[in-house]
Write a protein that holds these residues in place. Structure first.
Motif, PDB file in Angstrom:
ATOM      1  N   LEU A 223       0.850  -1.180   0.000  1.00  0.00           N
ATOM      2  CA  LEU A 223       0.000   0.000   0.000  1.00  0.00           C
ATOM      3  C   LEU A 223       0.893   1.238   0.000  1.00  0.00           C
ATOM      4  O   LEU A 223       1.619   1.498   0.961  1.00  0.00           O
ATOM      5  CB  LEU A 223      -0.914  -0.012   1.232  1.00  0.00           C
ATOM      6  CG  LEU A 223      -1.875   1.175   1.372  1.00  0.00           C
ATOM      7  CD1 LEU A 223      -2.814   1.257   0.176  1.00  0.00           C
ATOM      8  CD2 LEU A 223      -2.669   1.063   2.673  1.00  0.00           C
ATOM      9  N   ARG A 224       0.849   1.979  -1.091  1.00  0.00           N
ATOM     10  CA  ARG A 224       1.656   3.194  -1.250  1.00  0.00           C
ATOM     11  C   ARG A 224       0.775   4.310  -1.790  1.00  0.00           C
ATOM     12  O   ARG A 224      -0.373   4.081  -2.168  1.00  0.00           O
ATOM     13  CB  ARG A 224       2.817   2.950  -2.229  1.00  0.00           C
ATOM     14  CG  ARG A 224       3.790   1.881  -1.804  1.00  0.00           C
ATOM     15  CD  ARG A 224       4.983   1.864  -2.761  1.00  0.00           C
ATOM     16  NE  ARG A 224       4.661   1.264  -4.052  1.00  0.00           N
ATOM     17  CZ  ARG A 224       5.177   1.642  -5.203  1.00  0.00           C
ATOM     18  NH1 ARG A 224       6.006   2.659  -5.240  1.00  0.00           N
ATOM     19  NH2 ARG A 224       4.870   1.028  -6.326  1.00  0.00           N
ATOM     20  N   SER A 225       1.340   5.501  -1.837  1.00  0.00           N
ATOM     21  CA  SER A 225       0.585   6.631  -2.388  1.00  0.00           C
ATOM     22  C   SER A 225       0.240   6.395  -3.847  1.00  0.00           C
ATOM     23  O   SER A 225      -0.786   6.862  -4.335  1.00  0.00           O
ATOM     24  CB  SER A 225       1.404   7.921  -2.238  1.00  0.00           C
ATOM     25  OG  SER A 225       2.654   7.800  -2.900  1.00  0.00           O
ATOM     26  N   LEU A 226       1.102   5.646  -4.550  1.00  0.00           N
ATOM     27  CA  LEU A 226       0.886   5.376  -5.969  1.00  0.00           C
ATOM     28  C   LEU A 226      -0.179   4.314  -6.203  1.00  0.00           C
ATOM     29  O   LEU A 226      -0.870   4.330  -7.216  1.00  0.00           O
ATOM     30  CB  LEU A 226       2.201   4.944  -6.612  1.00  0.00           C
ATOM     31  CG  LEU A 226       2.192   4.675  -8.109  1.00  0.00           C
ATOM     32  CD1 LEU A 226       2.018   5.977  -8.886  1.00  0.00           C
ATOM     33  CD2 LEU A 226       3.467   3.976  -8.534  1.00  0.00           C
ATOM     34  N   THR A 227      -0.324   3.377  -5.264  1.00  0.00           N
ATOM     35  CA  THR A 227      -1.189   2.212  -5.478  1.00  0.00           C
ATOM     36  C   THR A 227      -2.459   2.218  -4.650  1.00  0.00           C
ATOM     37  O   THR A 227      -3.263   1.294  -4.762  1.00  0.00           O
ATOM     38  CB  THR A 227      -0.403   0.929  -5.164  1.00  0.00           C
ATOM     39  OG1 THR A 227       0.003   0.936  -3.775  1.00  0.00           O
ATOM     40  CG2 THR A 227       0.839   0.821  -6.029  1.00  0.00           C
ATOM     41  N   SER A 228      -2.661   3.209  -3.794  1.00  0.00           N
ATOM     42  CA  SER A 228      -3.796   3.170  -2.865  1.00  0.00           C
ATOM     43  C   SER A 228      -5.138   3.135  -3.608  1.00  0.00           C
ATOM     44  O   SER A 228      -6.015   2.327  -3.274  1.00  0.00           O
ATOM     45  CB  SER A 228      -3.742   4.371  -1.917  1.00  0.00           C
ATOM     46  OG  SER A 228      -3.762   5.584  -2.653  1.00  0.00           O
ATOM     47  N   GLU A 229      -5.313   3.995  -4.611  1.00  0.00           N
ATOM     48  CA  GLU A 229      -6.571   3.988  -5.362  1.00  0.00           C
ATOM     49  C   GLU A 229      -6.694   2.754  -6.224  1.00  0.00           C
ATOM     50  O   GLU A 229      -7.788   2.199  -6.393  1.00  0.00           O
ATOM     51  CB  GLU A 229      -6.659   5.251  -6.221  1.00  0.00           C
ATOM     52  CG  GLU A 229      -6.820   6.532  -5.428  1.00  0.00           C
ATOM     53  CD  GLU A 229      -7.140   7.702  -6.317  1.00  0.00           C
ATOM     54  OE1 GLU A 229      -7.453   7.477  -7.505  1.00  0.00           O
ATOM     55  OE2 GLU A 229      -7.079   8.841  -5.831  1.00  0.00           O
ATOM     56  N   LEU A 231      -5.554  -0.184  -5.564  1.00  0.00           N
ATOM     57  CA  LEU A 231      -5.890  -1.324  -4.702  1.00  0.00           C
ATOM     58  C   LEU A 231      -7.258  -1.176  -4.046  1.00  0.00           C
ATOM     59  O   LEU A 231      -7.753  -2.136  -3.449  1.00  0.00           O
ATOM     60  CB  LEU A 231      -4.820  -1.488  -3.619  1.00  0.00           C
ATOM     61  CG  LEU A 231      -3.410  -1.838  -4.100  1.00  0.00           C
ATOM     62  CD1 LEU A 231      -2.440  -1.860  -2.931  1.00  0.00           C
ATOM     63  CD2 LEU A 231      -3.408  -3.188  -4.807  1.00  0.00           C
ATOM     64  N   GLY A 232      -7.854  -0.003  -4.114  1.00  0.00           N
ATOM     65  CA  GLY A 232      -9.135   0.209  -3.454  1.00  0.00           C
ATOM     66  C   GLY A 232      -9.000   0.441  -1.975  1.00  0.00           C
ATOM     67  O   GLY A 232      -9.960   0.211  -1.221  1.00  0.00           O
ATOM     68  N   CYS A 233      -7.831   0.899  -1.528  1.00  0.00           N
ATOM     69  CA  CYS A 233      -7.588   1.148  -0.104  1.00  0.00           C
ATOM     70  C   CYS A 233      -7.441   2.640   0.143  1.00  0.00           C
ATOM     71  O   CYS A 233      -6.485   3.097   0.782  1.00  0.00           O
ATOM     72  CB  CYS A 233      -6.342   0.396   0.371  1.00  0.00           C
ATOM     73  SG  CYS A 233      -6.442  -1.387   0.180  1.00  0.00           S
ATOM     74  N   ASP A 234      -8.374   3.411  -0.377  1.00  0.00           N
ATOM     75  CA  ASP A 234      -8.321   4.859  -0.260  1.00  0.00           C
ATOM     76  C   ASP A 234      -9.730   5.375  -0.015  1.00  0.00           C
ATOM     77  O   ASP A 234     -10.639   5.130  -0.815  1.00  0.00           O
ATOM     78  CB  ASP A 234      -7.741   5.477  -1.535  1.00  0.00           C
ATOM     79  CG  ASP A 234      -7.422   6.948  -1.376  1.00  0.00           C
ATOM     80  OD1 ASP A 234      -7.879   7.549  -0.390  1.00  0.00           O
ATOM     81  OD2 ASP A 234      -6.719   7.503  -2.242  1.00  0.00           O
ATOM     82  N   ALA A 235      -9.901   6.088   1.092  1.00  0.00           N
ATOM     83  CA  ALA A 235     -11.226   6.620   1.430  1.00  0.00           C
ATOM     84  C   ALA A 235     -11.650   7.730   0.488  1.00  0.00           C
ATOM     85  O   ALA A 235     -12.823   8.127   0.484  1.00  0.00           O
ATOM     86  CB  ALA A 235     -11.226   7.125   2.867  1.00  0.00           C
ATOM     87  N   ARG A 236     -10.710   8.253  -0.311  1.00  0.00           N
ATOM     88  CA  ARG A 236     -11.056   9.275  -1.290  1.00  0.00           C
ATOM     89  C   ARG A 236     -11.389   8.667  -2.651  1.00  0.00           C
ATOM     90  O   ARG A 236     -11.764   9.384  -3.572  1.00  0.00           O
ATOM     91  CB  ARG A 236      -9.901  10.269  -1.441  1.00  0.00           C
ATOM     92  CG  ARG A 236      -9.681  11.135  -0.216  1.00  0.00           C
ATOM     93  CD  ARG A 236      -8.411  11.949  -0.318  1.00  0.00           C
ATOM     94  NE  ARG A 236      -7.237  11.114  -0.115  1.00  0.00           N
ATOM     95  CZ  ARG A 236      -6.722  10.830   1.075  1.00  0.00           C
ATOM     96  NH1 ARG A 236      -7.306  11.307   2.170  1.00  0.00           N
ATOM     97  NH2 ARG A 236      -5.660  10.067   1.196  1.00  0.00           N
ATOM     98  N   GLY A 237     -11.204   7.349  -2.775  1.00  0.00           N
ATOM     99  CA  GLY A 237     -11.451   6.676  -4.039  1.00  0.00           C
ATOM    100  C   GLY A 237     -12.646   5.745  -3.972  1.00  0.00           C
ATOM    101  O   GLY A 237     -13.596   5.947  -3.194  1.00  0.00           O
ATOM    102  N   TYR A 238     -12.571   4.700  -4.791  1.00  0.00           N
ATOM    103  CA  TYR A 238     -13.666   3.747  -4.895  1.00  0.00           C
ATOM    104  C   TYR A 238     -13.135   2.329  -4.795  1.00  0.00           C
ATOM    105  O   TYR A 238     -11.928   2.088  -4.785  1.00  0.00           O
ATOM    106  CB  TYR A 238     -14.417   3.930  -6.225  1.00  0.00           C
ATOM    107  CG  TYR A 238     -15.141   5.247  -6.354  1.00  0.00           C
ATOM    108  CD1 TYR A 238     -16.480   5.360  -5.991  1.00  0.00           C
ATOM    109  CD2 TYR A 238     -14.481   6.371  -6.827  1.00  0.00           C
ATOM    110  CE1 TYR A 238     -17.139   6.578  -6.121  1.00  0.00           C
ATOM    111  CE2 TYR A 238     -15.134   7.586  -6.952  1.00  0.00           C
ATOM    112  CZ  TYR A 238     -16.470   7.688  -6.591  1.00  0.00           C
ATOM    113  OH  TYR A 238     -17.118   8.880  -6.706  1.00  0.00           O
TER     114      TYR A 238
END
Length: 499
Positions: A223-229, A231-238
């Motif tokens: 889980l990195r800043s580049l892969t968070s969205e 991977l779906g591990c971002d509360a700002r994404g989906y």
């Protein structure tokens, strides 16, 4: 020609030149290596207008090629005039032209060779832990092709590259270390403790790009800043399942880099493999409820990943807000590290996403509410034994409970994931015209060449002679005027003395 966005490499040649004939086979090899990366063209000296456009000019305006023919010039991407073209000044060989074009025009990184002694300390030890290591074994020691160097630039955030010269006497070293039995070969090193992925045989550029795309991530992704969205591990994404999915989960293994984290990462890889294979799931599960995690993983509502707790300390402390979290997050303070597993439940409000009203905050409290992430979050930490079956059962219970119950819609502002790699030196320069990014050394060289060109101008001799005569004349004139003034003052002084 300039309607294409790719850079151009052109050769100016002559049918009557022996050197042009000798360079023909090398040029074919250069064209093959640059296929798909750049456009290749040839201009015969008889095409007077085009050849003159690509040539240099002496101070008197005469066209010439400084090093004779053949002459190699390049137009970087975006260059549409002769003002920004660059010329190859070195020895005409396949390796020299390709390396010059890749570095100066394409701005591609070099892939260095390592020996059996330097591969470990200088490459493997210094490479980022989240990157896949790609090692090329070569019998000839040739440089990596421009297509592979372009892949090294494009996949810089995911992989790092190295080359090794194959020697028969080192067979046992490479066989025991990576399982390489001959060259050419390509090795992919992914997660710690995972068997290397080895491909023997010649490397085709298109095939290699497909394999690299398939293996750019580790088996258990970080889980990195580049892969968070992604991977779906971002509360700002989906969710990875799509924007219509309102509830999804992310299981994160956090810890500091070391043997403890490597061991737990191996356990989580087995969990992921077990969930991916339904036949093994029945044998590993204690009850039928454990199938819930497998269904969620297959439908992309569940993601498994790991987190560097030391680098991402703010993110780690945010979710592991317990007394002993220093054993997992932040700089190492105790001799032992304790990796911890937690799962985050994300939930989006479909009504709120559909009807967004833009309004100004009337107070600091309303402003704080507007700054929260769009997805609600609830996290749970795993505190039982590190057994595959127990972890699967725990995740299934969390997912089943989160899907069936009406849980609080709690939204907060999640700490940002910090970038873990500094930008490489070769990516800092502009990707546009070479004239804007030309180095100081090249500018000095061009200035010296222009001085030599002016010194060879036949007009320079008469101009210097005229300048010398004018200088001599002005000196003679000044001295003559001084002598006359002295002589005119002497009679006046004599008359004053007589009186």
């Amino acid at each position: 020609m300039f309607q294409d966005s790719k850079p151009w490499l052109l050769q100016v040649y002559s049918y009557g030149s022996n050197q042009s004939a000798q360079f023909a086979n090398s040029w074919k090899r250069i064209a093959a290596l640059l296929n798909g990366v750049a456009n290749i063209g040839m201009v015969e000296l008889g095409e007077v207008q085009v050849a003159a456009y690509l040539s240099e000019r002496k101070p008197m305006g005469r066209f010439f090629f400084r090093n004779g023919l053949p002459s190699v010039v390049a137009f970087p991407s975006g260059c549409k005039t002769s003002d920004c073209l660059t010329r190859f000044e070195g020895e005409l060989s396949v390796d020299a032209v390709i390396d010059w074009f890749a570095m100066a025009v394409l701005n591609l990184p070099r892939i260095f060779y390592y020996s059996k002694e330097s591969l470990g300390p200088r490459f493997l030890a210094k490479s980022s832990p989240h990157k896949v290591k790609v090692i090329f074994f070569s019998k000839t020691g040739e440089r990596a092709t421009p297509a592979i160097r372009q892949a090294a630039r494009d996949y810089w955030n995911y992989a790092t590259f190295a080359c090794v010269l194959w020697r028969e006497e080192e067979f046992s070293v490479w066989w025991n270390t990576f399982g390489v039995e001959s060259a050419p070969a390509v090795v992919f090193l992914k997660d710690p403790g995972l068997k290397p992925l080895v491909y023997h045989g010649s490397v085709n550029d298109s095939w290699f790009l497909d394999v690299l795309e398939q293996n750019k991530q580790q088996e258990l992704p970080q889980l990195r800043s580049l892969t968070s969205e992604e991977l779906g591990c971002d509360a700002r994404g989906y969710s990875r399942a799509g924007r219509d999915t309102l509830t999804w989960y992310c299981a994160i293994l956090a810890g500091r880099l070391g043997p403890e984290l490597d061991s737990m990462r191996e356990t989580m890889r087995r969990v992921q493999e077990t969930l991916s294979k339904s036949s093994e799931l029945k044998a590993a599960s204690e009850d039928e409820h454990s199938i819930t995690a497998a269904v969620a993983l297959k439908s992309k509502r569940l993601t498994l990943s790991w987190l560097d707790g030391e680098t991402q300390k703010n993110y780690c402390f945010f979710y592991l807000n317990i007394e002993s979290s220093y054993e997992t997050c932040g700089p190492r303070r105790v001799p032992t590290d304790v990796p911890r597993l937690f799962i985050i439940r994300y939930e989006r409000n479909a009504t709120e996403d559909t009807f967004k009203v833009d309004k100004k905050a009337k107070s600091i409290w309303e402003f704080h509410q507007q700054e929260v992430d769009p997805a609600a979050q609830l996290s749970v930490t795993y505190n039982v034994s590190a057994e595959v079956s127990r972890i699967i059962q725990w995740m299934s219970n969390i997912i089943e409970d989160g899907d069936s119950r009406k849980l609080p819609f709690y939204r907060v502002k999640t700490p940002e994931l910090v970038p873990e790699d500094a930008e490489p030196f070769w990516s800092r320069g502009p990707q546009g015209l070479l004239s804007k990014s030309m180095g100081t050394k090249q500018k000095i060289q061009r200035t010296i060449i222009r001085i030599y060109d002016y010194l060879g101008d036949p007009r320079i001799g008469p101009a210097l002679l005229l300048g010398a005569l004018m200088s001599f004349g002005s000196i003679w004139l000044m001295r003559t005027q001084q002598n006359r003034s002295v002589q005119s003052s002497q009679p006046s002084q004599a008359d004053n003395g007589v009186g």
